[in-house]
Motif scaffolding. Sequence first.
Motif, mmCIF file in Angstrom:
data_model
loop_
_atom_site.group_PDB
_atom_site.id
_atom_site.type_symbol
_atom_site.label_atom_id
_atom_site.label_comp_id
_atom_site.label_asym_id
_atom_site.label_seq_id
_atom_site.Cartn_x
_atom_site.Cartn_y
_atom_site.Cartn_z
ATOM 1 N N ARG A 20 0.831 -1.202 0.000
ATOM 2 C CA ARG A 20 0.000 0.000 0.000
ATOM 3 C C ARG A 20 0.873 1.262 0.000
ATOM 4 O O ARG A 20 0.677 2.160 -0.823
ATOM 5 N N ASP A 21 1.828 1.338 0.912
ATOM 6 C CA ASP A 21 2.677 2.529 1.010
ATOM 7 C C ASP A 21 3.490 2.733 -0.263
ATOM 8 O O ASP A 21 3.620 3.855 -0.770
ATOM 9 N N PHE A 22 4.028 1.636 -0.783
ATOM 10 C CA PHE A 22 4.852 1.747 -1.983
ATOM 11 C C PHE A 22 4.004 2.142 -3.187
ATOM 12 O O PHE A 22 4.408 2.977 -4.008
ATOM 13 N N ALA A 23 2.803 1.572 -3.310
ATOM 14 C CA ALA A 23 1.930 1.879 -4.440
ATOM 15 C C ALA A 23 1.522 3.340 -4.438
ATOM 16 O O ALA A 23 1.520 4.005 -5.493
ATOM 17 N N LEU A 24 1.181 3.877 -3.281
ATOM 18 C CA LEU A 24 0.793 5.284 -3.202
ATOM 19 C C LEU A 24 1.949 6.204 -3.564
ATOM 20 O O LEU A 24 1.758 7.251 -4.197
ATOM 21 N N THR A 25 3.172 5.797 -3.181
ATOM 22 C CA THR A 25 4.363 6.569 -3.564
ATOM 23 C C THR A 25 4.552 6.530 -5.072
ATOM 24 O O THR A 25 4.884 7.543 -5.698
ATOM 25 N N CYS A 26 4.333 5.365 -5.664
ATOM 26 C CA CYS A 26 4.462 5.224 -7.122
ATOM 27 C C CYS A 26 3.474 6.117 -7.855
ATOM 28 O O CYS A 26 3.820 6.757 -8.851
ATOM 29 N N ILE A 27 2.242 6.159 -7.373
ATOM 30 C CA ILE A 27 1.226 6.997 -8.005
ATOM 31 C C ILE A 27 1.631 8.463 -7.926
ATOM 32 O O ILE A 27 1.514 9.218 -8.893
ATOM 33 N N GLU A 28 2.135 8.866 -6.765
ATOM 34 C CA GLU A 28 2.573 10.257 -6.593
ATOM 35 C C GLU A 28 3.710 10.604 -7.548
ATOM 36 O O GLU A 28 3.729 11.677 -8.166
ATOM 37 N N ASP A 29 4.662 9.677 -7.705
ATOM 38 C CA ASP A 29 5.800 9.930 -8.591
ATOM 39 C C ASP A 29 5.387 9.915 -10.059
ATOM 40 O O ASP A 29 5.924 10.662 -10.875
ATOM 41 N N LYS A 30 4.443 9.057 -10.397
ATOM 42 C CA LYS A 30 4.040 8.887 -11.794
ATOM 43 C C LYS A 30 3.067 9.966 -12.256
ATOM 44 O O LYS A 30 2.877 10.181 -13.454
ATOM 45 N N GLN A 31 2.471 10.683 -11.315
ATOM 46 C CA GLN A 31 1.402 11.628 -11.624
ATOM 47 C C GLN A 31 1.853 12.722 -12.593
ATOM 48 O O GLN A 31 1.057 13.243 -13.364
ATOM 49 N N SER A 32 3.134 13.074 -12.554
ATOM 50 C CA SER A 32 3.627 14.134 -13.441
ATOM 51 C C SER A 32 3.557 13.723 -14.909
ATOM 52 O O SER A 32 3.601 14.581 -15.796
ATOM 53 N N GLU A 33 3.444 12.422 -15.200
ATOM 54 C CA GLU A 33 3.364 11.960 -16.585
ATOM 55 C C GLU A 33 1.969 12.142 -17.175
ATOM 56 O O GLU A 33 1.812 12.159 -18.389
ATOM 57 N N TRP A 34 0.960 12.243 -16.319
ATOM 58 C CA TRP A 34 -0.415 12.202 -16.786
ATOM 59 C C TRP A 34 -0.925 13.589 -17.111
ATOM 60 O O TRP A 34 -0.640 14.561 -16.408
ATOM 61 N N SER A 35 -1.709 13.677 -18.182
ATOM 62 C CA SER A 35 -2.267 14.955 -18.600
ATOM 63 C C SER A 35 -3.558 15.273 -17.862
ATOM 64 O O SER A 35 -4.077 16.368 -17.983
ATOM 65 N N SER A 36 -4.081 14.333 -17.098
ATOM 66 C CA SER A 36 -5.341 14.548 -16.388
ATOM 67 C C SER A 36 -5.269 13.928 -14.995
ATOM 68 O O SER A 36 -4.703 12.851 -14.809
#
Length: 403
Positions: free
Chosen positions: A104-120
């Motif tokens: 859970r902790d690692f996945a949420l960190t991944c989403i936060e880091d990956k968010q800059s790639e998304w246009s929405s």
Amino acid sequence: MPTNLDYRTTLNLKKHGRYTDSVTKGLQLLYKPSETKYWLLRFAFNGKRHELGIGPFPDLLPKEARQIAQEARTLIAKGENPLTSRLAQKTQRKALESKKITFRDFALTCIEDKQSEWSSDKHAAQWSYSLEQFAFPVIGDMALDEIDTDDILKILTPIWKSKTETASRLRGRLEWILAAACTRKLRDGMNPALWRGHLQTILPAPKKMMEVRHHPALAYRALPEFLIRLRNTEGVAALALEFAILNASRTGEVLGGLRSEVNGDIWTISANRMKARKEHRVPLTSRALEILAIAKAMDEGSQYLFSRNGKPLSNMAMPMLLRRLNKSVTVHGFRSTFRDWVSEETEHSPEVAEMALAHTIKNKVEAAYRRRDLLDRRRNLMQDWLDFCNSQQFNNVTTLLAA
């Protein structure tokens, strides 16, 4: 100069040296010539400067390093030297236990880091929802290196047939997260969410189970008459929808559009707002420019092309308008309407139509050679499209006979 040492920035550092974190006071990352990266905290105690070793990156993620550094600063504020306190032992223990962080902790960190790639922002919401709904109840509290194929099947099997598209996307997200954990050396062995050659041998292929569903679209022959109704509808949502139709644009491109992006008769959409992450120039017709002028007069001080009280329209503004007009179609479907019209009624080339739709060229060789955006040819295409859209407005004219 302080740097926001998030995971992506820290991972991609190229120059050896010290980097000061802009978030937590005193926290630094030492990038050694040996290619190792190490967190440390610089602080003053009783008038002397000290350094507290925190742990190596990526064993310690930025979020964890900041937490440890903040705990040390709390001790300093209480008059305790963290070097001589239990924090030194706690720091070492956390560095060893960091490989046991939960999914859970690692996945949420991944989403936060990956968010800059998304246009929405909706992509982050979709990732978070699918993980919280289906994955976290099964593996959320498990350590990354404890997750195996049986655990992944416990997540996917109950929804693989009933929610095939959701399950397929979730599997891809699980694979990406666990692959990131392998890259950061937080787990070993094969990725249990891998499809090719692994889950592929256990679960039915999604493409053979899913019914292909296209966005409901209006037949292009019905569009001119629909535009008459739309132009007789008051409100900024009607203007935004007509603008989207005339430019074959996506909803997000229009709703996030800024007045500063328009220069003359060219609307330049920045790469970070495009699905393909590539800047897109749109040649605007006379009617498109007229729509922008009307929208600006309706909300003079706004920075957005279409807004109310300075705020952009919601994602539901145009769909709700279509519902009020009793049209069972989607906003995105008008792009299909445009594409069908180009193919069946014009001699414009497919590549010009695809460029107008800002579609990604899947053939890498072709993409390498097609570097220009065919702006002049697209301008002619969009003018022809406008002429077609206007073709019905004169059909209801009644001829008056002299008395």
